[in-house]
Each structure stands twice: as structure tokens, then as C-alpha cells.
Motif scaffolding. Structure first.
Motif, PDB file in Angstrom:
ATOM      1  N   PHE A  39       0.804  -1.225   0.000  1.00 52.37           N
ATOM      2  CA  PHE A  39       0.000   0.000   0.000  1.00 52.37           C
ATOM      3  C   PHE A  39       0.833   1.269   0.000  1.00 52.37           C
ATOM      4  CE2 PHE A  39      -2.615  -3.259   2.107  1.00 52.37           C
ATOM      5  CZ  PHE A  39      -3.723  -3.229   1.282  1.00 52.37           C
ATOM      6  N   GLY A  40       2.120   1.154   0.295  1.00 50.03           N
ATOM      7  CA  GLY A  40       2.958   2.343   0.332  1.00 50.03           C
ATOM      8  C   GLY A  40       2.594   3.232   1.513  1.00 50.03           C
ATOM      9  N   MET A  41       2.912   4.531   1.372  1.00 50.32           N
ATOM     10  CA  MET A  41       2.668   5.482   2.458  1.00 50.32           C
ATOM     11  C   MET A  41       1.284   6.125   2.371  1.00 50.32           C
ATOM     12  SD  MET A  41       5.419   5.523   4.338  1.00 50.32           S
ATOM     13  CE  MET A  41       5.276   7.090   5.219  1.00 50.32           C
ATOM     14  N   ASP A  42       0.698   6.108   1.175  1.00 52.13           N
ATOM     15  CA  ASP A  42      -0.557   6.841   0.988  1.00 52.13           C
ATOM     16  C   ASP A  42      -1.684   5.956   0.465  1.00 52.13           C
ATOM     17  OD1 ASP A  42       0.571   6.344  -1.413  1.00 52.13           O
ATOM     18  OD2 ASP A  42       0.396   8.370  -2.223  1.00 52.13           O
ATOM     19  N   GLY A  43      -1.591   4.655   0.699  1.00 49.60           N
ATOM     20  CA  GLY A  43      -2.630   3.765   0.194  1.00 49.60           C
ATOM     21  C   GLY A  43      -3.646   3.354   1.240  1.00 49.60           C
ATOM     22  N   THR A  44      -3.727   4.122   2.327  1.00 47.52           N
ATOM     23  CA  THR A  44      -4.605   3.730   3.435  1.00 47.52           C
ATOM     24  C   THR A  44      -6.081   3.922   3.127  1.00 47.52           C
ATOM     25  OG1 THR A  44      -4.274   5.934   4.397  1.00 47.52           O
ATOM     26  CG2 THR A  44      -2.858   4.159   5.184  1.00 47.52           C
ATOM     27  N   THR A  45      -6.396   4.625   2.031  1.00 45.85           N
ATOM     28  CA  THR A  45      -7.808   4.802   1.668  1.00 45.85           C
ATOM     29  C   THR A  45      -8.323   3.655   0.808  1.00 45.85           C
ATOM     30  OG1 THR A  45      -7.156   6.136  -0.260  1.00 45.85           O
ATOM     31  CG2 THR A  45      -7.631   7.312   1.802  1.00 45.85           C
ATOM     32  N   HIS A  46      -7.451   2.748   0.433  1.00 42.27           N
ATOM     33  CA  HIS A  46      -7.871   1.630  -0.415  1.00 42.27           C
ATOM     34  C   HIS A  46      -8.802   0.700   0.383  1.00 42.27           C
ATOM     35  CE1 HIS A  46      -7.663  -1.872  -3.038  1.00 42.27           C
ATOM     36  NE2 HIS A  46      -7.156  -1.068  -3.974  1.00 42.27           N
ATOM     37  N   PRO A  47      -9.870   0.205  -0.235  1.00 41.72           N
ATOM     38  CA  PRO A  47     -10.805  -0.677   0.475  1.00 41.72           C
ATOM     39  C   PRO A  47     -10.145  -1.910   1.069  1.00 41.72           C
ATOM     40  CG  PRO A  47     -11.765   0.060  -1.600  1.00 41.72           C
ATOM     41  CD  PRO A  47     -10.346   0.535  -1.589  1.00 41.72           C
TER      42      PRO A  47
END
Length: 994
Positions: free
Chosen positions: A599-607
Motif C-alpha cells: 500500500f505504500g505510504m498513501d494507500g490507506t484509503t484503499h478498500p
């Protein structure tokens, strides 16, 4: 008045702080004898000095305390007035006509109520006291100066007019320069954005030097403006300071001369100099107050302009006590009702009809704009521009809003939902007034003094009697009937099985689920589904539970956060003592590294990330600790850092971790569960509850409690069959209604985000019907449900609301004969099923032609969803086209610039021309006919979209009547209306499939 009285008390104290220093110098220090006569009493000089100094200290203290009190009162007044102002603005928003929200953005209104009104609060507090305070201080100081010597007073005021004229003049010039500076900064920001977006293009095409020259020119202009601002600003400060210091020059020169001549005492001169220094501050404050009032007056006009639109609901209709006995059981009569949009165009025209009371009424309205307009005018969200509308003999203009809210229901397919719970949204119509006294009289008194509502918030508002019931239990039973009547109980039941709940709130359901577990296990075994469930057992590891819950063999009462875990110091110490921290930290480190790669550093919004159960903030915090853990080991972490890393195994299960979670780790955790599980659980207090086959598990959902386990992620498609099987067992046990009741507590986010149509539409329907309304309007309600469900819902409504007038507004009806009355609403005109459409003689030729075009466009499937404004623009640009039989409308290879053709009457053929020669005297061949098109067909759109010549020839087979829509008008609709673009895509897909 109290603030002004306290302000007036400040001036004598200010005078004392000026007078006493003079007395100290002249009468005490400068006395000619050791004994001083004070009001006939002989006082030693030193005693008199101490007395004056003490008096001066008390005067300064009293002056400071009074000023502090004034400032505090000003702040309270400012906050109270700001609170009143914001309340009034929000109250006005609730009275805005619905069409006004289409022209004004919510963001603009929010900004005005919050940010833009904030500075006005300070001015509201200063509005009366500030000029009185500063002017009073200034006059007090001037009086003191004149009392010492008239020349002192004249010297103090001589240059004030010059300052009052010159300083604002220079300030206005600086303000103009600041406006220029802002324009240049905005232009620079635009160029920076362009440069950043086109950096690669500039490098490839060699444009960076020219670009930097342009930036240099812009920075140069900005530099020149700022330099001029600095010059004027500091020149203004120089002049102001010079004029301010020029007066002391006169004091020293003239005052010193008067002291030497014996006409003024030295103490008076010193006091005058001190007083003059104090004079500058109130004068400066008065100038600032003047500038602030000018700025706020402009802001006030802007806010008033936005919050006073025409057509607002009369305030008297939303306040006071209405007649509670008013009912709306009767006919709905419309007489010559016209409704116009914001541009003054007719949306509904000359509506004259009677909707009989107590009947089921169907209104066919293909246009969404027509349906919305009629629903809004019937609910008084929009007032008719002319004509009369009465509900059961009551003029709709005079009905109190509470009567409309209590006796009329509206449900749409696009309901507005509010943050809270499902039940709070459903019960909104029954919360018309508080049913209990305020528990905090002080807070209520503050609200009343601020002009806010005296109604308490944290009390019971639900009134079952508004719906005709005596108790809330009866109201819940009525809601269940409504849910069952619209056929959505199965959907809500399925959602209810996915919810967790507190056993104290639903003790019967909790007890019943525990007793149902053996039957559920038996059903799963018989169906062969037991292999897809991870059951809980003291000697078994459950991969679907978080690692920490397996270690403790317990379930959490509520979601565990870092804050909760950081408070459990004893638990963290025990982890370190038994050596489990190293294993769990190593596991957490591997998991975080794996998540970073995915998810990397900014993939926390991914379902997929959100499905893990790990909060984004915790993930980001653990990422920063992984490096420290790798370099210095587990011992280097502080207790808070250990808690931060431990949140990973407390949130993520072994199934989610995957291969990183080894069998050795499972075995070790089971061993530690047996040896230290109870000890660790005891250190966590009541955060966790032990898992027991004979007890309810609060952290589990209804389904998981019935299973006493969790469905495996490996179940795949069989998981749905498994859930349906368990749900059937729960229904057979008679627990269906109890499970559906859990939906009442289902959280609803802002705007209902994340709540699908299968829940939002039943919510809107229940909200409209829970109050047993006299009039129910259903605007495409339950449109996501199938036709059979909607038909069954209509039949059930007859039994549920036998006396209500129910109006169905829909784009199409399968069985119009099933309604007691049926009407059609087309092109803004209402007619019964037996009425004939006609054009009034009052229409001008241009208006009649435009109406004819509108009807033609609206009758097509492609353009029927456009709003009236878009249709009107499209009709205005369209032109009539007629062709006789055998006329070629366009040839293959012609440019497609003439537009698209909408066939209204007749038939035409699309031909592929042939290259065969034609004998003399024979009729030229049209070529190979590809397809025949008739009324409602749109021809030529592909050439416009692809900007290519015509691919086929169009020839009239019969006399043809078309609307030719220009290229620009057609493309504007396709580019700006997503629904039309989607329909066009469906048309093009049809070409491909055929």
C-alpha cells in the motif's frame, strides 16, 4: 447598559492615575516643610508620601481590574452575539427555498457562517463599548491636560486633525498597492503551477530560459510593488511618529519655559507628559475601530445578500405553537398553479386538478425535473408563482410548517440522510418538540440570553402519539410492519446479522443466540459448511481472530485503539516479562513491511487496507518505528512505542497476515494462552471478555455469535450460502424481528456515505410513513427494487394507511389501472388520463414552437433525463427539417458539421452506396440498405463524436419530419450530462452488438 456603566467607572480611576503622580511630586516630595496640612489635619511629609503612593498603587490596581472586567464583558458579549448571529444564519438556511441551494454552494454558506462571521463577533462586542471606552479615555486625558494648563491641552490636540487626515490617506494608497500585490501573487502562483505541470515539456522543447525570464519579470513587478509598499508604509510610520513626538517637543520647550517662569509646577509638566503618552493609545484604537467598521460593513452586506433570498419560508410559519388538531384528510386541489425556476422560466404550467382524498393516485412524469417540481410544490418547498393550492381545504401558504411535517410524508430515491443512526433518521418526524425538562438550567439560560433555542438537546424528543401510538414499543412494532410491507425486511435482516450489539441493550436476543448455537452447528454439519468456519475452542487457534484475541482467548468489548493500549502499563510489562514482546514485535514488523510494499505510504484509503481493521494513523505511526526496531531491538522501545507496535497484532488476524504467520507462531501462542492467558487477561481490566460457548460474545456479530466463530476468508462463494443457511436458522427460531431492530442502531455517516440504496430507500420510506401521514408522496421511491416488490408495496400501503392520500410519482407505470386516479405530467402540464394535450392560445408563435421542440426532445429516451434548462437550450438551438420521399438527407463522405437528426415522424434508410454504373434512363441505385430508422431514432451522432465524415447515406423512405441539432449544442450536452452520455454509450454498444 451594564457594560457601559462599568466603562464609565473606569474614567475616574484613569484620572486618579494621572493626578496622583503630580500630587506626589508637588505636594509630597516637593513640600517645603516636614509637616503637610491635609484637609485641616497635620500629616508628616513621609507619611503623606506613603499615603499618596499607596493611593496611586490602589488606583492603578483598580484601573487594571476594571479594564480587565470590561474586556471580559466585551468578550462575553462578543461570543454571545456571535452565537446569536450564527444561530440566526443557520435558522435562515432552514427557511431557504429549495431551488436556492442549486445556485449557492454549501461550501460558501458554511464559510460565511463559520470563518467569515468570526471577525464580526469581535466587532459586535466592541460596537458600543469600544468607542465609549477609547473616546472616554481620550477625553479624560485631554481634560486633565487642560486642567493643568490650557496650552498643554491645545498642544495635545493641535496635530490630531492632521493625523486624522494624513494617515488614512496614506493607508488607502497602501491598500491599493496591496490589491495589486495580491493580483501579482495570484498570477505568480498560476505560473508556478504551469511550470510544475509542464516541467518536462519545457526541458524537451528548450523553453526553460524563456520561462525563467517570464518568472523574473513577474518577480520584478512584485518586488517593485512591495518596495513601494515599504516606502509608503515606513514613511507613514515616520510621519506618525514624528507628529506624535512633535507634541512632546512643545511640551518640553513651552512647558519648561512656563515652569521656569513659575506659571506651571514641575509635577504638572511631568504628569502632562505622562498623560500625553497615554493619549496616543486610545486615538490609535479609535482609528483602528473606524477601519474595522468599514471592513465589517462590506462583509455584512455580502452575508445579508446571501442569507435573504426571495421566497424564504415565513418565520411565523416555523415558530410558535400550531394547531395540533389540524388534519389534511381531504382533497388536494390545484387551480391554475404555475411554478417558475430561478431564471423565471415556467417549470409547471397551469396545473388544474383535484387529487381525491384517501385514494391511491398515480402520476406519470417522465421528466425528473417535473416530478421534483411537483413534489416540492405539494410539500411547499417551492411556492407557486401564481394559482392556488389547497390541502383538505387549507391554503398551503398559511399552514404551519409543523402541521405539514406531521401530516405529510415525502420519500424519494435520493434521500438526504444525517449523521447519527438509522433509527434517529427514521424517527425524525416524531421529534417535533422535547418531552422532558432541561437537565441543565444554566445552559438553557445561556442559550436564551444568546437568542438561541431554549429546547434541550440531550433529552427524549420522540412522541409516539404523533403516529397514533401510546408507547415506543408500539412504534417499533409499526416500523417492523412498514419494513415488512415494503419487502425490505430480508435485506435489513441480512444487514442486521452483520452487526454487533451490547447484551445489556438486547438481552433477549443475546440469550437466544447463545441457545441457538447447537442447532446452528448441526445445520452447518448437515450442509457440509462446517469446514468453512473457524470455530472458537480453548485448545484451537482461530485464524480469523486478531493475534491478541487468540492469545487471550477473549473478545474485545469495543475497538481497541493505541490510546487504550498505551494505558495498559501492567499488560505491557507482563508481555516483556514473559518474553512475548519480541515475537509479537517481530510479527508486527514483518506485517508492517508487507503492508508498506503493498500500500505504500498513501494507500490507506484503499478498500483492501480498510478491510484489515488497522487505522491509518496507527499504520503510519508503526512505519516510523520499524527502523528503530530494526536498528536497536525491542528493548529500545519505550512503553508507548511498544503499545504503538502492539496495535498491529491487536487489529490484524492471521488470515490477513498470510504466510508471515507461521504454524510455529500459532503453537507458541496456544502454549502462552495456556500458561499466561488468564494472567494477561486480568491486566486488561474490562476491555476484553473471555470466550465461552455458553456466554454471549460482545465483540462478535449476530451471525458470529450464532456460529460461535467466524466464516473463513477461504469460503469464497460458499460463504454466502453459509450465511443464508445460518440466517434461515435464526429466522426459524423467531428472532428475525429482533435482528432487524438492530438496524435502528446502525451508524449513518455524514450524508449517508457508504449506505447503499437498499438501505437508504427503505429509510426514506420509513421516515415518511412512520408518522402515519394524511398525505404520502412517493417520488420514484424504492426505484432500486424490482417491479413485483413495488407492486406489492402499493398493495400493502392500502392496508397500512387506509385513510391516507398516497401519490406515486414515477417515470413509468406497468399497471396504471391499479390506481384510483391516474394523471400524466408532461412538459410541465398535468392532465388526467382522459384529457387531451393542448396548447393555450396565449402562447406566442415562438413560445409554441419552443414548446413543440421541448415535447419532441423529452419524448425520446436519450434526452428525457435532461433538466428543463438543458432541454430548453437544446430546443432553442435545434431546427426543424422536413424531407419528401426519396430525398437524400446526407451522403456518405459528407462532413458531419450539420449536426445530428432526431426523427420524429416517418422512416428513413441508412445506405452503403455502390460503385456500379447506372444505365442511361435508369434511376440511380441507393446502394445496399443497412438499416431502417423511425421515430425516436437519433442519426449521425457517431460522425460528430469521432469528427469523421458520414459513414452512410441517409435517405427518406416516407415523408420525414426531424429535428436537426447542431454540432456545438449536441456535444455540449454529451460532455456535461453524464446520464445522457451513458445512454449514448448504450446506443453505440447496440451498434457494435448488431
Amino acid at each position: 447598559m451594564v457594560l457601559l456603566a462599568v466603562t464609565a467607572c473606569l474614567f475616574p480611576l484613569l484620572y486618579l492615575t494621572l493626578e496622583l503622580p503630580k500630587r506626589i511630586i508637588n505636594d509630597a516630595i516637593g513640600a517645603q516643610s516636614d509637616v503637610i496640612d491635609v484637609f485641616g489635619y497635620q500629616v508628616p511629609q513621609l507619611t503623606y508620601l506613603w499615603a499618596l503612593c499607596g493611593g496611586f498603587l490602589l488606583a492603578v490596581l483598580a484601573h487594571g481590574l476594571t479594564k480587565m472586567r470590561i474586556n471580559t464583558m466585551k468578550g462575553v458579549l462578543a461570543e454571545r452575539m456571535l452565537r446569536r448571529f450564527r444561530y440566526q444564519l443557520i435558522a435562515r438556511v432552514l427557511r431557504f427555498p429549495q431551488p436556492y441551494f442549486e445556485r449557492v454552494s454549501q461550501g460558501e454558506l458554511v464559510s460565511m457562517v463559520t470563518a467569515e462571521s468570526e471577525p464580526m463577533g469581535g466587532l459586535m462586542g466592541d460596537a458600543v463599548s469600544q468607542p465609549v471606552l477609547q473616546a472616554g479615555q481620550m477625553l479624560t486625558i485631554l481634560y486633565f491636560l487642560f486642567a493643568q494648563n490650557v496650552w498643554f491641552g491645545l498642544a495635545a490636540v493641535a496635530l490630531i486633525p492632521l493625523q486624522g487626515w494624513l494617515i488614512p490617506l496614506l493607508q488607502r494608497q497602501i491598500n491599493q498597492l496591496n490589491k495589486k500585490r495580491i493580483k501579482q501573487v495570484r498570477a505568480l502562483a498560476s505560473e508556478i503551477g504551469e511550470s510544475a505541470a509542464g516541467a518536462s515539456t519545457l526541458r524537451v522543447n528548450g523553453g526553460w530560459r524563456y520561462r525563467m525570464a517570464r518568472v523574473t519579470d513577474r518577480l520584478g513587478h512584485l518586488y517593485d510593488i512591495r518596495f513601494e509598499i515599504y516606502q509608503k508604509k515606513f514613511f507613514m510610520k515616520f510621519l506618525n511618529n514624528f507628529i506624535t513626538q512633535l507634541t512632546p517637543f512643545f511640551f518640553y520647550a513651552v512647558g519648561g519655559y512656563l515652569v521656569l517662569q513659575g506659571k506651571v509646577s514641575l509635577g504638572a509638566l511631568v504628569a502632562a507628559l505622562a498623560a500625553y503618552k497615554d493619549l496616543a493609545s486610545p486615538w490609535k484604537e479609535l482609528l483602528a475601530y473606524y477601519n474595522q467598521t468599514q471592513d465589517m460593513s462590506l462583509r455584512w452586506e455580502v452575508i445579508l445578500e446571501r442569507f435573504a433570498p426571495p421566497g424564504m419560508v415565513d418565520e411565523a410559519l416555523m415558530s410558535g405553537e400550531p394547531d395540533r388538531d389540524t388534519r389534511l384528510k381531504g382533497d388536494i386541489a390545484l387551480a391554475g398553479v404555475n411554478v417558475r425556476d430561478a431564471d423565471g422560466n415556467l417549470v409547471l404550467e397551469d396545473l388544474t386538478a383535484t387529487f381525491p382524498g384517501g385514494q391511491m393516485i398515480g402520476i406519470l412524469a417522465p421528466s425528473e425535473e417535473d416530478r421534483r417540481a411537483l413534489a416540492e410544490v405539494l410539500t411547499r418547498e417551492v411556492l407557486p408563482s401564481s394559482g392556488q393550492l389547497s390541502l383538505a381545504g387549507h391554503d398551503i401558504r398559511s399552514l404551519h410548517q409543523t402541521v405539514l411535517a406531521a401530516r405529510m410524508g415525502l420519500a424519494t430515491s435520493r434521500p438526504v440522510l444525517f449523521q447519527g443512526s438509522f433509527g434517529e433518521n427514521v424517527l425524525m418526524p416524531l421529534r417535533l418538540e422535547p418531552r422532558e425538562e432541561c437537565g441543565d438550567p444554566l445552559a438553557q439560560q445561556k442559550a436564551i440570553r444568546a437568542g438561541n433555542s431554549p429546547d434541550p438537546f440531550g433529552v427524549d424528543w420522540v412522541a409516539p402519539e404523533l403516529a397514533g401510538f401510546d408507547h415506543k414499543d408500539e412504534l417499533r412494532a409499526w416500523w417492523l410492519k412498514l419494513v415488512d410491507g415494503i419487502g425490505s425486511q430480508t435485506t435489513l435482516f441480512r444487514r442486521g446479522t452483520e452487526l454487533s450489539f451490547d447484551a445489556l441493550d438486547h438481552p433477549r436476543l443475546a440469550e437466544a443466540l447463545v441457545g441457538l448455537r447447537p442447532k446452528v452447528h448441526q445445520a452447518l454439519e448437515l450442509a457440509g459448511f462446517d469446514g468453512f468456519v473457524h470455530f472458537n475452542a480453548p485448545d484451537r487457534y482461530n485464524p480469523s481472530l486478531p493475534v491478541a484475541e487468540n492469545l487471550l482467548y477473549a473478545t474485545r468489548r469495543e475497538p481497541i485503539t493505541f490510546e487504550h493500549l498505551a494505558e495498559q502499563e501492567e499488560f505491557l510489562e507482563t508481555l516483556r516479562r514473559i518474553g512475548l514482546d519480541r515475537d509479537l514485535l517481530g510479527l508486527a514488523q514483518e506485517v508492517v513491511e508487507m503492508l508498506r510494499q503493498i500500500f505504500g505510504m498513501d494507500g490507506t484509503t484503499h478498500p483492501l487496507f480498510q478491510k484489515l481493521g488497522l487505522r491509518a494513523a496507527d499504520y503510519e505511526a508503526t512505519l516510523s518505528l520499524v527502523q528503530k526496531l530494526s536498528s536497536h531491538g525491542a528493548a529500545s522501545l519505550t512503553p508507548r512505542e511498544l503499545a504503538q507496535m502492539m496495535i498491529v497484532p491487536f487489529s490484524i488476524s492471521a488470515e490477513a497476515i498470510g504466510p508471515a504467520f507461521t504454524e510455529e507462531m500459532e503453537t507458541r501462542i496456544l502454549s502462552l494462552r495456556a500458561s499466561h492467558g488468564r494472567e494477561l487477561l486480568a491486566t486488561l481490566g474490562d476491555l476484553f471478555v473471555p470466550l465461552d460457548d455458553a456466554r454471549f460474545a460482545p465483540g462478535f456479530t449476530v451471525l458470529e455469535n450464532a456460529i460461535f466463530g467466524r466464516v473463513s476468508d477461504m469460503a469464497g462463494a460458499r460463504g454466502e450460502d453459509l450465511r443464508k443457511l445460518v440466517g434461515d436458522v435464526i429466522l426459524e427460531a423467531g428472532l428475525g424481528d429482533w435482528v432487524v431492530e438492530l438496524i435502528f442502531d446502525l451508524p449513518v455517516s455524514v450524508g449517508g456515505q457508504g449506505l447503499g440504496a437498499s438501505f437508504a430507500e427503505p429509510l426514506a420510506f420509513c421516515r415518511a410513513t412512520i408518522k402515519t401521514p394524511d398525505i404520502l408522496i412517493l417520488d420514484e421511491a424504492l426505484s432500486s427494487f424490482d417491479a413485483d416488490t413495488r407492486a406489492a408495496m402499493r398493495e400493502n400501503l392500502r392496508a397500512l394507511l387506509p385513510d391516507a392520500t398516497v401519490i406515486f410519482l414515477q417515470a413509468e407505470f406497468v399497471d396504471p389501472d391499479s390506481f384510483d386516479s391516474f394523471f400524466e405530467l408532461r412538459h410541465g402540464r398535468l392532465r388526467s388520463e382522459r384529457a387531451e394535450e393542448s396548447t393555450t392560445s396565449e402562447d406566442s408563435a415562438a413560445s409554441a414552437d419552443l414548446s413543440r421542440k421541448l415535447r419532441a426532445l423529452e419524448s425520446t429516451a436519450l434526452f428525457s433525463s435532461l433538466n428543463r434548462r438543458q432541454l430548453r437550450l437544446l430546443a432553442f438551438g435545434a431546427r426543424w427539417y422536413e424531407a419528401e420521399t426519396d430525398t437524400t438527407v446526407f451522403h456518405k463522405g459528407d462532413p458531419a458539421t450539420d449536426g445530428v437528426y432526431l426523427i420524429l415522424e416517418g422512416e428513413a434508410g441508412l445506405y452503403q452506396p455502390t460503385t456500379a454504373s447506372v444505365a442511361e434512363g435508369e434511376k440511380p441505385s441507393r446502394g445496399h440498405q443497412v438499416v431502417t430508422v423511425g421515430p425516436g431514432a437519433l442519426v449521425g451522432e457517431l460522425g460528430l463524436i469521432r469528427k469523421e465524415p458520414r459513414a452512410l447515406s441517409l435517405v427518406a423512405e416516407t415523408p420525414l419530419t426531424c429535428l436537426r441539432i447542431g454540432e456545438e449544442e449536441f456535444l455540449a450536452v454529451v460532455e456535461n450530462d453524464a446520464h445522457t452520455a451513458f445512454k449514448l454509450l448504450q446506443v453505440v454498444s447496440g451498434y457494435v452488438s448488431s
